[in-house]
Write a protein that holds these residues in place. Structure first.
Motif, PDB file in Angstrom:
ATOM      1  N   HIS A 224       0.837  -1.211   0.000  1.00  0.00           N
ATOM      2  CA  HIS A 224       0.000   0.000   0.000  1.00  0.00           C
ATOM      3  C   HIS A 224       0.864   1.251   0.000  1.00  0.00           C
ATOM      4  N   GLN A 225       0.571   2.177  -0.908  1.00  0.00           N
ATOM      5  CA  GLN A 225       1.396   3.383  -1.037  1.00  0.00           C
ATOM      6  C   GLN A 225       1.160   4.393   0.076  1.00  0.00           C
ATOM      7  N   ASP A 226       0.073   4.239   0.845  1.00  0.00           N
ATOM      8  CA  ASP A 226      -0.192   5.177   1.935  1.00  0.00           C
ATOM      9  C   ASP A 226       0.123   4.590   3.300  1.00  0.00           C
ATOM     10  N   VAL A 227       0.815   3.450   3.316  1.00  0.00           N
ATOM     11  CA  VAL A 227       1.331   2.883   4.558  1.00  0.00           C
ATOM     12  C   VAL A 227       2.810   3.237   4.631  1.00  0.00           C
ATOM     13  N   ASN A 228       3.225   3.824   5.749  1.00  0.00           N
ATOM     14  CA  ASN A 228       4.595   4.341   5.863  1.00  0.00           C
ATOM     15  C   ASN A 228       5.579   3.359   6.483  1.00  0.00           C
ATOM     16  N   ALA A 229       5.063   2.359   7.191  1.00  0.00           N
ATOM     17  CA  ALA A 229       5.962   1.425   7.867  1.00  0.00           C
ATOM     18  C   ALA A 229       5.203   0.137   8.154  1.00  0.00           C
ATOM     19  N   ILE A 230       5.954  -0.927   8.384  1.00  0.00           N
ATOM     20  CA  ILE A 230       5.325  -2.212   8.671  1.00  0.00           C
ATOM     21  C   ILE A 230       6.154  -2.985   9.691  1.00  0.00           C
ATOM     22  N   ASP A 231       5.468  -3.556  10.662  1.00  0.00           N
ATOM     23  CA  ASP A 231       6.080  -4.392  11.694  1.00  0.00           C
ATOM     24  C   ASP A 231       5.765  -5.838  11.340  1.00  0.00           C
ATOM     25  N   LEU A 232       6.793  -6.633  11.088  1.00  0.00           N
ATOM     26  CA  LEU A 232       6.623  -8.001  10.595  1.00  0.00           C
ATOM     27  C   LEU A 232       6.663  -9.060  11.696  1.00  0.00           C
ATOM     28  N   THR A 233       6.428  -8.653  12.936  1.00  0.00           N
ATOM     29  CA  THR A 233       6.551  -9.592  14.058  1.00  0.00           C
ATOM     30  C   THR A 233       5.757 -10.873  13.847  1.00  0.00           C
ATOM     31  N   GLY A 234       4.544 -10.791  13.320  1.00  0.00           N
ATOM     32  CA  GLY A 234       3.697 -11.958  13.193  1.00  0.00           C
ATOM     33  C   GLY A 234       3.867 -12.744  11.913  1.00  0.00           C
ATOM     34  N   ALA A 235       4.874 -12.430  11.112  1.00  0.00           N
ATOM     35  CA  ALA A 235       5.102 -13.134   9.846  1.00  0.00           C
ATOM     36  C   ALA A 235       6.199 -14.178  10.008  1.00  0.00           C
ATOM     37  N   ASP A 236       6.026 -15.330   9.349  1.00  0.00           N
ATOM     38  CA  ASP A 236       7.105 -16.311   9.356  1.00  0.00           C
ATOM     39  C   ASP A 236       8.210 -15.860   8.401  1.00  0.00           C
ATOM     40  N   ALA A 237       9.306 -16.580   8.374  1.00  0.00           N
ATOM     41  CA  ALA A 237      10.480 -16.134   7.619  1.00  0.00           C
ATOM     42  C   ALA A 237      10.182 -15.945   6.136  1.00  0.00           C
ATOM     43  N   GLY A 238       9.466 -16.889   5.539  1.00  0.00           N
ATOM     44  CA  GLY A 238       9.166 -16.795   4.113  1.00  0.00           C
ATOM     45  C   GLY A 238       8.275 -15.622   3.789  1.00  0.00           C
ATOM     46  N   LEU A 239       7.210 -15.431   4.575  1.00  0.00           N
ATOM     47  CA  LEU A 239       6.292 -14.313   4.344  1.00  0.00           C
ATOM     48  C   LEU A 239       6.988 -12.985   4.597  1.00  0.00           C
ATOM     49  N   ALA A 240       7.815 -12.931   5.643  1.00  0.00           N
ATOM     50  CA  ALA A 240       8.510 -11.680   5.963  1.00  0.00           C
ATOM     51  C   ALA A 240       9.378 -11.221   4.803  1.00  0.00           C
ATOM     52  N   LYS A 241      10.053 -12.170   4.144  1.00  0.00           N
ATOM     53  CA  LYS A 241      10.913 -11.809   3.018  1.00  0.00           C
ATOM     54  C   LYS A 241      10.097 -11.239   1.867  1.00  0.00           C
ATOM     55  N   GLU A 242       8.948 -11.853   1.565  1.00  0.00           N
ATOM     56  CA  GLU A 242       8.075 -11.353   0.500  1.00  0.00           C
ATOM     57  C   GLU A 242       7.567  -9.951   0.822  1.00  0.00           C
ATOM     58  N   LEU A 243       7.209  -9.737   2.078  1.00  0.00           N
ATOM     59  CA  LEU A 243       6.659  -8.439   2.469  1.00  0.00           C
ATOM     60  C   LEU A 243       7.726  -7.346   2.436  1.00  0.00           C
ATOM     61  N   GLU A 244       8.958  -7.687   2.775  1.00  0.00           N
ATOM     62  CA  GLU A 244      10.043  -6.711   2.693  1.00  0.00           C
ATOM     63  C   GLU A 244      10.224  -6.218   1.263  1.00  0.00           C
ATOM     64  N   VAL A 245      10.143  -7.137   0.316  1.00  0.00           N
ATOM     65  CA  VAL A 245      10.286  -6.764  -1.091  1.00  0.00           C
ATOM     66  C   VAL A 245       9.154  -5.819  -1.500  1.00  0.00           C
ATOM     67  N   ALA A 246       7.917  -6.151  -1.109  1.00  0.00           N
ATOM     68  CA  ALA A 246       6.775  -5.308  -1.442  1.00  0.00           C
ATOM     69  C   ALA A 246       6.875  -3.945  -0.765  1.00  0.00           C
ATOM     70  N   ALA A 247       7.379  -3.918   0.469  1.00  0.00           N
ATOM     71  CA  ALA A 247       7.473  -2.671   1.222  1.00  0.00           C
ATOM     72  C   ALA A 247       8.497  -1.705   0.633  1.00  0.00           C
ATOM     73  N   ALA A 248       9.454  -2.239  -0.113  1.00  0.00           N
ATOM     74  CA  ALA A 248      10.510  -1.387  -0.675  1.00  0.00           C
ATOM     75  C   ALA A 248       9.983  -0.444  -1.755  1.00  0.00           C
ATOM     76  N   ASP A 249       8.806  -0.736  -2.290  1.00  0.00           N
ATOM     77  CA  ASP A 249       8.284   0.061  -3.401  1.00  0.00           C
ATOM     78  C   ASP A 249       8.110   1.526  -3.030  1.00  0.00           C
ATOM     79  N   ASN A 250       7.664   1.805  -1.796  1.00  0.00           N
ATOM     80  CA  ASN A 250       7.557   3.208  -1.376  1.00  0.00           C
ATOM     81  C   ASN A 250       8.444   3.492  -0.160  1.00  0.00           C
ATOM     82  N   LEU A 251       9.496   2.700  -0.039  1.00  0.00           N
ATOM     83  CA  LEU A 251      10.526   2.911   0.990  1.00  0.00           C
ATOM     84  C   LEU A 251       9.950   2.912   2.402  1.00  0.00           C
ATOM     85  N   LYS A 252       9.081   1.950   2.678  1.00  0.00           N
ATOM     86  CA  LYS A 252       8.531   1.826   4.031  1.00  0.00           C
ATOM     87  C   LYS A 252       9.634   1.500   5.024  1.00  0.00           C
ATOM     88  N   ARG A 253       9.466   1.984   6.229  1.00  0.00           N
ATOM     89  CA  ARG A 253      10.286   1.482   7.320  1.00  0.00           C
ATOM     90  C   ARG A 253       9.835   0.051   7.618  1.00  0.00           C
TER      91      ARG A 253
END
Length: 296
Positions: A224-253
């Motif tokens: 989401h382009q209007d989300v500024n940051a994401i906390d991945l505490t509840g994601a497993d290792a595989g999901l966390a990696k996918e979400l990090e890639v998606a989060a890089a699109d708008n430089l989320k923390r």
């Protein structure tokens, strides 16, 4: 005396200060540690996630501009209201996590104390991470922390209540707003927390709580382009990696899952408070510096 029917609780989402059902109309069964049915929880959709982001963005201006003292008072009010519903949450935590009543009560007490902890930090974190910086020249500069904006939070999967509080409280204590994806298998304490927040002076939209499939909801939030940051505490290792890639699109923390996330009973420190803060530095001229001294 006639026998009365049991009134089963209907669990709903908490979005924008209201309690909607999922727009999809879907629900999923939630069971206790022994596999016994507890309730049907709303299964949030991608649209629910987007609606929660809209609510969080709308609330951000007022919440981020509130005084740190006021935010502290409101977080303390959450602790007060939670204390008054201690018995309910003890029962829900015991069912969700398979704990004895005494151990569940200790978890609830720790969660109440955690709100008080973060309430006390709201007007102090600025002094810890901000301040005047040394500068060689006719000027000075000051650094102050500012909230980062809308934060998507994937709550811990195992610690359905103490862990939940431990990831929500620091986000809102520092002035950001939150879209929270509750534990997939144990969402009921999180959905009940929405009822506490609604009666605790927390403005609508500051915290939004969704239940459902973590991976299904996390993907649109990470992109989401209007989300500024994401906390991945509840994601497993595989999901966390996918979400990090998606989060890089708008430089989320991005706050990656930590090794200590399994033990939320430890003193929390200030790491989560600073994880979603931006630093603003202001430069100000003071005049010219000469051999005879300074001129202002």
């Amino acid at each position: 005396m006639s026998e009365r029917l049991t009134v089963f609780k209907t669990y709903k989402l908490y979005v924008g200060g209201k309690f909607p059902r999922s727009e999809s109309g879907r629900v999923y069964e939630v069971t206790d540690a022994k596999g016994n049915w507890l309730a049907n929880a709303p299964q949030s959709s991608r649209k629910d996630a987007r609606d929660a982001v809209v609510a969080a963005r709308k609330a951000f201006g007022g919440w981020s501009n509130a005084t740190a003292y006021l935010r502290g008072q409101i977080l303390y009010r959450v602790a007060e209201m939670l204390e008054g519903r201690r018995e309910q949450f003890t029962r829900e935590v015991a069912d969700a996590e398979g704990l004895s009543k005494s151990k569940a009560a200790a978890v609830v007490d720790a969660a109440v104390d955690r709100w008080v902890w973060y309430a006390g930090w709201t007007d102090k974190i600025g002094q810890v991470v901000g301040g005047a910086n040394p500068a060689a020249g006719p000027f000075l500069n000051l650094s102050t922390p500012e909230p980062t904006g809308v934060v998507a939070v994937l709550a811990p999967q195992e610690s359905s209540f103490l862990g939940l509080v431990s990831v929500i409280a620091p986000v809102i204590a520092t002035g950001s707003t939150a879209v929270v994806v509750a534990s997939e298998k144990a969402p009921l304490p999180a959905l009940s927390l929405g009822e506490v927040l609604a009666t605790s002076d927390v403005p609508g939209g500051v915290v939004n709580i969704l239940s459902g499939r973590t991976a299904e909801l996390a993907a649109p939030l990470a992109a989401h382009q209007d989300v500024n940051a994401i906390d991945l505490t509840g994601a497993d290792a595989g999901l966390a990696k996918e979400l990090e890639v998606a989060a890089a699109d708008n430089l989320k923390r991005v706050l990656r899952p930590q090794a200590v996330d399994g033990d939320f009973t430890a003193a929390p420190g200030t790491e989560r408070l600073t994880a979603f803060l931006e630093t603003k530095t202001v430069w100000h001229p003071t005049g010219s510096l000469g051999a005879s001294g300074s001129s202002y």
